[in-house]
Design an enzyme around this catalytic site. Sequence first.
Site, PDB file in Angstrom:
ATOM      1  CB  CYS A 131      -0.925  -0.014   1.219  1.00  0.00           C
ATOM      2  SG  CYS A 131      -1.894   1.501   1.397  1.00  0.00           S
ATOM      3  CB  CYS A 134      -0.552   2.370   3.999  1.00  0.00           C
ATOM      4  SG  CYS A 134      -2.181   1.824   3.512  1.00  0.00           S
ATOM      5  CG  ASP A 135       3.293   1.216   4.620  1.00  0.00           C
ATOM      6  OD1 ASP A 135       2.867   1.677   5.686  1.00  0.00           O
ATOM      7  OD2 ASP A 135       3.110   0.041   4.254  1.00  0.00           O
TER       8      ASP A 135
END
Length: 305
Positions: A131, A134-135
């Site tokens: 992701c 997300c990261d």
Amino acid sequence: MYDVIIIGAGPAGLTAAIYAARARLKTVLIEKMGAGGQAAITDVLENYPGFPGGINGFELTHKMEKQAREFGVEIIYGNVERAEIRSKAKRIYLADNTYEAKTVIIASGSTPKPLGAKGEEKFIGSGISFCATCDGPFYKDKNIIVVGGGDSAVQEAIYLAKIAKIVRVVHRRDKFRAAPILVEKMQTYKNIEILYDTVIDEVLGVDRVESVNIKNVLSTHRANLKIDGMFVFAGWTPNTKFLQDQGLDLDMTGAVLTDENMKTNHHGVFAAGDVRKKMLKQVITACSDGALAAFGAQHYLDHSI
């Protein structure tokens, strides 16, 4: 006893919930983690109609969730461990409770596939991610690799190019499967390097990813690349494990087989979104699936009285 249980609160499940509740069906939506599914962690949805310039995935799915709640949908958070869907009364089992309904809509989505490269499993969560939104922020001015050739891989490479110093896109073929407009956009970024006909052989490091061994599938030339992180977009596995031994028709990947009206081979059971076998997996097609599944559930209930 509910009229309909919907499993999964991605765009398909949320749309099904909105349509079912508006039809005055007693509706419960069961979600494992948070509403929105994969769409909620997508930075920008450029092709969802009605939003020139695009819309953030979390913002869009949050609005869907709010809309579902306003129509009276009950949302329960928990992991579905197993289901009994063969009989007229369908039962859905969570760890701490059991729910019963006359119809079920399976909208449980899919899970990203790992590459299967040597050493990969050790570094998932320690330099390997599925992701970008997300990261991605953890890799500001870093060197990273994106693996894949579909829409997700290209979209996430574009997103990561705004954060990272260098983004190398590794694709095992000589041509991307992604939409040409996305590939053209990716090619405008000077800090994106594309490695065609290339696979990841091994992921190396101590506590975190430090490098990868790559191989050209045509020449078998090998090289080692120093990297700070790797983002994998190598396909998806449908979330249908909880449906084992229920006689539901699935394809070889585990995706649910339906007709054009989202009906499965079991009466009163429908499937929608990425969990079912379909050609195009997009937010707009998931919403369409959800609407059809809810209408099918309503029609089934109207004719089974």
